[in-house]
Design a protein around this motif. Sequence first.
Motif, PDB file in Angstrom:
ATOM      1  N   GLN A   2     111.253   9.329  74.579  1.00  0.00           N
ATOM      2  CA  GLN A   2     110.654   8.649  73.215  1.00  0.00           C
ATOM      3  C   GLN A   2     111.377   7.846  72.457  1.00  0.00           C
ATOM      4  O   GLN A   2     111.075   6.883  72.048  1.00  0.00           O
ATOM      5  CB  GLN A   2     110.138  10.149  72.347  1.00  0.00           C
ATOM      6  N   PHE A   3     112.868   8.054  72.555  1.00  0.00           N
ATOM      7  CA  PHE A   3     113.632   7.352  71.974  1.00  0.00           C
ATOM      8  C   PHE A   3     113.656   5.759  72.419  1.00  0.00           C
ATOM      9  O   PHE A   3     113.790   5.024  71.751  1.00  0.00           O
ATOM     10  CB  PHE A   3     115.158   7.949  71.828  1.00  0.00           C
ATOM     11  N   LEU A   4     113.883   5.797  73.955  1.00  0.00           N
ATOM     12  CA  LEU A   4     114.003   4.533  74.486  1.00  0.00           C
ATOM     13  C   LEU A   4     112.745   3.689  74.455  1.00  0.00           C
ATOM     14  O   LEU A   4     112.671   2.454  74.423  1.00  0.00           O
ATOM     15  CB  LEU A   4     114.205   4.812  76.169  1.00  0.00           C
ATOM     16  N   THR A  18     113.909  -1.148  57.497  1.00  0.00           N
ATOM     17  CA  THR A  18     114.773  -0.067  56.578  1.00  0.00           C
ATOM     18  C   THR A  18     115.195   1.062  57.829  1.00  0.00           C
ATOM     19  O   THR A  18     116.204   1.449  57.898  1.00  0.00           O
ATOM     20  CB  THR A  18     114.230   0.485  55.529  1.00  0.00           C
ATOM     21  N   GLY A  19     114.127   1.419  58.659  1.00  0.00           N
ATOM     22  CA  GLY A  19     114.344   2.466  59.482  1.00  0.00           C
ATOM     23  C   GLY A  19     114.689   3.958  58.729  1.00  0.00           C
ATOM     24  O   GLY A  19     115.205   4.919  59.265  1.00  0.00           O
ATOM     25  N   PHE A  20     114.451   4.088  57.441  1.00  0.00           N
ATOM     26  CA  PHE A  20     114.635   5.147  56.721  1.00  0.00           C
ATOM     27  C   PHE A  20     113.320   6.071  56.458  1.00  0.00           C
ATOM     28  O   PHE A  20     112.469   5.474  55.850  1.00  0.00           O
ATOM     29  CB  PHE A  20     115.031   5.015  55.337  1.00  0.00           C
ATOM     30  N   HIS A  21     113.287   7.366  56.975  1.00  0.00           N
ATOM     31  CA  HIS A  21     112.088   8.200  56.751  1.00  0.00           C
ATOM     32  C   HIS A  21     112.628   9.634  56.496  1.00  0.00           C
ATOM     33  O   HIS A  21     113.396  10.134  57.172  1.00  0.00           O
ATOM     34  CB  HIS A  21     111.265   8.125  58.106  1.00  0.00           C
ATOM     35  N   ALA A  22     112.001  10.170  55.452  1.00  0.00           N
ATOM     36  CA  ALA A  22     112.352  11.281  54.852  1.00  0.00           C
ATOM     37  C   ALA A  22     111.414  12.199  54.580  1.00  0.00           C
ATOM     38  O   ALA A  22     110.184  11.832  54.171  1.00  0.00           O
ATOM     39  CB  ALA A  22     113.442  11.131  53.713  1.00  0.00           C
ATOM     40  N   PRO A  79     114.375   9.382  64.135  1.00  0.00           N
ATOM     41  CA  PRO A  79     114.420   8.097  64.732  1.00  0.00           C
ATOM     42  C   PRO A  79     113.066   7.313  64.623  1.00  0.00           C
ATOM     43  O   PRO A  79     113.077   5.985  65.152  1.00  0.00           O
ATOM     44  CB  PRO A  79     114.342   8.724  66.154  1.00  0.00           C
ATOM     45  N   SER A  80     111.840   7.795  64.025  1.00  0.00           N
ATOM     46  CA  SER A  80     110.516   6.940  63.632  1.00  0.00           C
ATOM     47  C   SER A  80     109.935   7.653  62.700  1.00  0.00           C
ATOM     48  O   SER A  80     110.226   8.835  62.463  1.00  0.00           O
ATOM     49  CB  SER A  80     109.941   7.039  64.965  1.00  0.00           C
ATOM     50  N   LYS A  81     108.824   6.985  61.997  1.00  0.00           N
ATOM     51  CA  LYS A  81     108.035   7.471  61.129  1.00  0.00           C
ATOM     52  C   LYS A  81     107.130   8.377  61.695  1.00  0.00           C
ATOM     53  O   LYS A  81     106.956   9.257  61.220  1.00  0.00           O
ATOM     54  CB  LYS A  81     107.321   6.226  60.672  1.00  0.00           C
ATOM     55  N   ILE A  82     106.714   8.263  62.980  1.00  0.00           N
ATOM     56  CA  ILE A  82     105.960   9.481  63.527  1.00  0.00           C
ATOM     57  C   ILE A  82     106.564  10.544  63.534  1.00  0.00           C
ATOM     58  O   ILE A  82     105.831  11.530  63.081  1.00  0.00           O
ATOM     59  CB  ILE A  82     105.246   8.930  65.138  1.00  0.00           C
ATOM     60  N   MET A  83     107.724  10.536  63.984  1.00  0.00           N
ATOM     61  CA  MET A  83     108.589  12.096  64.272  1.00  0.00           C
ATOM     62  C   MET A  83     108.672  12.630  62.620  1.00  0.00           C
ATOM     63  O   MET A  83     108.402  13.968  62.499  1.00  0.00           O
ATOM     64  CB  MET A  83     109.806  11.850  64.768  1.00  0.00           C
ATOM     65  N   LYS A 273     119.140   5.652  66.899  1.00  0.00           N
ATOM     66  CA  LYS A 273     118.637   5.416  65.805  1.00  0.00           C
ATOM     67  C   LYS A 273     119.277   4.036  65.307  1.00  0.00           C
ATOM     68  O   LYS A 273     118.541   3.371  64.801  1.00  0.00           O
ATOM     69  CB  LYS A 273     118.828   6.575  64.829  1.00  0.00           C
ATOM     70  N   HIS A 274     120.459   3.906  65.491  1.00  0.00           N
ATOM     71  CA  HIS A 274     120.988   2.744  64.986  1.00  0.00           C
ATOM     72  C   HIS A 274     120.575   1.522  65.895  1.00  0.00           C
ATOM     73  O   HIS A 274     120.399   0.530  65.031  1.00  0.00           O
ATOM     74  CB  HIS A 274     122.840   2.748  65.111  1.00  0.00           C
TER      75      HIS A 274
END
Length: 347
Positions: A2-4, A18-22, A79-83, A273-274
């Motif tokens: 999933q990461f790849l 931004t890649g920031f999801h909290a 690593p993603s908005k979906i997760m 993630k980076h």
Amino acid sequence: LQFLYFIGNQGTTSHMPTGFHAVYCLDCVNPKWKGNSYVGFTVDPERRIRQHNGELPNGANQTKKKRPWDMVFCVHGFPSKIMALQFEWMWQNPEKAKQLRDVFTKKVTQNRHTLVNNYCIFAQLLSSPPYNGLELEVQVFNERRFLEVQSQAKVNTSIGCQPLPRPPTFGDFNSIKKHVTGSGLTPDQQQQQQQQLQQQEPTSTCSLCECCFPVSRAIVYCPNGCSGMFHPTCLAAFFSSFTECLEEAPLIPTNAVPCPSCTVDITWPSVIKHSVDAHRRAAFHSKAQEKKRVADTRKRLREEEKGIQRQQSQSVAVKRQKEESEVPELKDDESLLTSILSQYCPE
């Protein structure tokens, strides 16, 4: 895998890189509704709490009646908005989630909207796969309230509480801004990495196998900001070389290994993630440059079209002026009649 998948599809994204999801947890400060809590998703915790308290528009309808609210803690590093959205849904519906429904039945979670019960569900979910294999960080904004909830959760026999896999980080909203605004790298390191992504040549080589890879292939980077570039398969094999028994090893490596380029410890989730964030930033900036180029081209074509129209109007005016100058000037009707008669009746 999933990461790849997310790395391979970074060229199609149009969101802000931004890649920031909290996922956060609110505590009701209103004495009338004391003990109530709320779970939600955000990309900017400081802005979101202001929305919930009515300082900014677009707050949740469920929190309007019980204002004011206080954001106690949040978890980030997805690593993603979906997760992150999946994590939020399972936290809000533990009796339906596959990872939690055996532990938290509907009867047990009748009062799950309390802060203590929500914390117990959060701790159990954080210890369940696949989230226990990710480097998720728990950021605490209200230390006193968080420690109070932790002590109450330990004696909560109705649900039971698991210890957190990693110790939380205490701080205010300023301590999390580096994650909200970017990957934690300095502006010079981010600019250097963007240039590497935008100016990659087919002669670029992997730092491990030293083989060339085309630009279209997925490339992962060191999260420490060094110049190392790797094939995902090469770096995965490098991580596997530090595992004694591959058959019993998890699918996602959890151990920290030294980077082949800078020898600083790295983990697989942080690398992925980076790299996702780096590809997002590169795709965003390349699209911005393409839009600017198209806008400049359209502006130039409009100016050229206006210039052509101006020249045509000037040529028409000159031609009309020339034609008018060739016509003889007649002062009165008698002279006009005389000229006509002389032309057709010369005698």
